[in-house]
Design an enzyme around this catalytic site. Structure first.
Site, PDB file in Angstrom:
ATOM      1  CE  LYS A  55      -2.124   1.763   3.512  1.00 44.15           C
ATOM      2  NZ  LYS A  55      -1.672   3.368   3.276  1.00 44.15           N
ATOM      3  CG  ASP A  72      -4.158   4.888   1.890  1.00 47.33           C
ATOM      4  OD1 ASP A  72      -5.837   5.130   1.922  1.00 47.33           O
ATOM      5  OD2 ASP A  72      -3.805   4.508   2.997  1.00 47.33           O
ATOM      6  CE  LYS A 114      -6.968   6.475   4.803  1.00 47.24           C
ATOM      7  NZ  LYS A 114      -5.734   7.156   4.640  1.00 47.24           N
ATOM      8  CG  ASP A 138     -11.382  18.537  -4.041  1.00 47.49           C
ATOM      9  OD1 ASP A 138     -12.127  19.865  -3.882  1.00 47.49           O
ATOM     10  OD2 ASP A 138      -9.692  18.979  -3.736  1.00 47.49           O
ATOM     11  CB  THR A 147      -8.973   1.997  11.036  1.00 50.43           C
ATOM     12  OG1 THR A 147      -8.204   2.384  10.854  1.00 50.43           O
ATOM     13  CG2 THR A 147     -10.123   1.018  11.380  1.00 50.43           C
ATOM     14  NE  ARG A 152       1.514   2.828  12.744  1.00 52.63           N
ATOM     15  CZ  ARG A 152       0.014   3.815  13.720  1.00 52.63           C
ATOM     16  NH1 ARG A 152       1.196   4.412  14.317  1.00 52.63           N
ATOM     17  NH2 ARG A 152      -0.643   3.760  13.160  1.00 52.63           N
TER      18      ARG A 152
HETATM   19  O1  C5P Z   1       0.222   0.734  10.516  1.00 51.03           O
HETATM   20  P1  C5P Z   1      -0.528   0.224  10.536  1.00 51.03           P
HETATM   21  O2  C5P Z   1      -0.758  -0.318  10.281  1.00 51.03           O
HETATM   22  O3  C5P Z   1      -1.689   1.121  11.756  1.00 51.03           O
HETATM   23  O4  C5P Z   1      -1.010   1.384   9.329  1.00 51.03           O
HETATM   24  C1  C5P Z   1      -1.869   1.768   9.116  1.00 51.03           C
HETATM   25  C2  C5P Z   1      -2.271   2.366   7.593  1.00 51.03           C
HETATM   26  O5  C5P Z   1      -3.493   2.159   6.434  1.00 51.03           O
HETATM   27  C3  C5P Z   1      -1.915   3.693   7.015  1.00 51.03           C
HETATM   28  O6  C5P Z   1      -0.914   3.457   6.368  1.00 51.03           O
HETATM   29  C4  C5P Z   1      -3.202   4.291   7.536  1.00 51.03           C
HETATM   30  O7  C5P Z   1      -2.851   5.935   6.595  1.00 51.03           O
HETATM   31  C5  C5P Z   1      -3.627   3.408   6.277  1.00 51.03           C
HETATM   32  N1  C5P Z   1      -4.877   3.621   6.558  1.00 51.03           N
HETATM   33  C6  C5P Z   1      -5.336   3.633   8.134  1.00 51.03           C
HETATM   34  N2  C5P Z   1      -7.106   3.848   8.367  1.00 51.03           N
HETATM   35  C7  C5P Z   1      -7.783   3.663   6.919  1.00 51.03           C
HETATM   36  C8  C5P Z   1      -6.978   4.136   5.927  1.00 51.03           C
HETATM   37  C9  C5P Z   1      -5.757   3.628   5.631  1.00 51.03           C
HETATM   38  O8  C5P Z   1      -5.520   3.380   8.713  1.00 51.03           O
HETATM   39  N3  C5P Z   1      -9.357   4.014   7.299  1.00 51.03           N
END
Ligand code: C5P
Length: 236
Positions: free
Chosen positions: A32, A59, A61, A64, A120, A212
């Site tokens: 991603k 991603d 998002k 606009d 989330t 992460r």
């Molecule tokens: O590090 P972690 O597993 O929390 O990463 C989450 C990734 O998913 C980040 O790149 C974040 O931008 C993305 N994301 C998110 N929630 C969403 C859509 C994408 O956390 N609703």
């Protein structure tokens, strides 16, 4: 779409992202690409990853006015990634415009459109107090999922906890892609609605996004294998 684990390549530049993939022998896995890396490296990054056989969730998002989103999507469609997304909060006309733009840029329809329901990183308290959405969080997720489907999206980004409800409301072929994935012993960071890969699998999620938990692990390859094992078996 094949079920996949998308590794969130949240790195400041290509050099660091590529070093991470190479050092941890993660060549060719689905990835991603988010704002941090794309804003630095631009579309050339996507070509580099594609040359190395990575399938890609881009991603960005988008959120606009419909015309701007349509034109932006027409441009992004030419990158031929697997998945792109918008914020469902932009409304039905904007989601529809996003789909139209995608099909104008790549009539094959190979790039699927997702809409982010409720991030989330947000819990119900914040959603009510700050965004002023009424009703419970899952109800809002379902509302946005239905709105997205009605306006041509192929699926949504939601948390694992709402995936079952989305499938019930929008049908089993409507995609659910879920970030907020953590192993039992890993840190929450800024995510609120988290779940393990096992729970994701058992809730019928189509694909998971993991950042992460892998990128900041002491042994990233080992963390990736553990997540893959849980995801493929549906049991810890
Ligand atoms: O590090 P972690 O597993 O929390 O990463 C989450 C990734 O998913 C980040 O790149 C974040 O931008 C993305 N994301 C998110 N929630 C969403 C859509 C994408 O956390 N609703």
């Amino acid at each position: 779409m094949n079920p996949a684990i998308y590794l969130a390549l949240d790195f400041p530049d290509w050099f660091k992202a590529n070093a991470f993939l190479t050092e941890n022998e993660l060549a060719g896995i689905p990835v991603k690409v988010g704002m941090e890396l794309f804003y630095r490296e631009g579309p050339a990054l996507i070509e580099k990853l594609q040359k190395n056989n990575h399938s890609i969730f881009l991603d960005l998002k988008l959120h606009d006015i419909p015309t701007t989103v349509k034109r932006a999507m027409r441009s992004l469609a030419q990158l031929e990634v697997d998945l792109v997304n918008v914020h469902a909060l932009g409304g039905g006309d904007m989601i529809q415009a996003a789909k139209e733009g995608l099909l104008l840029g790549n009539p094959s329809g190979s790039t699927k459109l997702l809409a982010v329901t409720i991030l989330t990183s947000m819990d119900q308290k914040t959603m009510k107090r700050e965004v002023k959405l009424t009703g419970d969080l899952p109800d809002n997720v379902i509302h946005f999922a239905k709105l997205s489907k009605q306006n041509g999206a192929d699926g949504v980004v939601c948390s694992v906890h709402e995936a079952n409800l989305v499938k019930k409301a929008c049908g089993s072929s409507f995609l659910t892609v879920t970030p907020g994935i953590r192993l039992t012993n890993s840190q929450d960071n800024d995510q609120k609605r988290i779940a393990t890969p096992t729970t994701a699998k058992n809730h019928g999620v189509d694909s998971i996004v993991v950042g992460r938990t892998i990128t900041q692990a002491t042994h990233p390859r080992q963390a990736y294998e553990q997540i893959k094992g849980e995801w493929e078996d549906g049991k810890a």
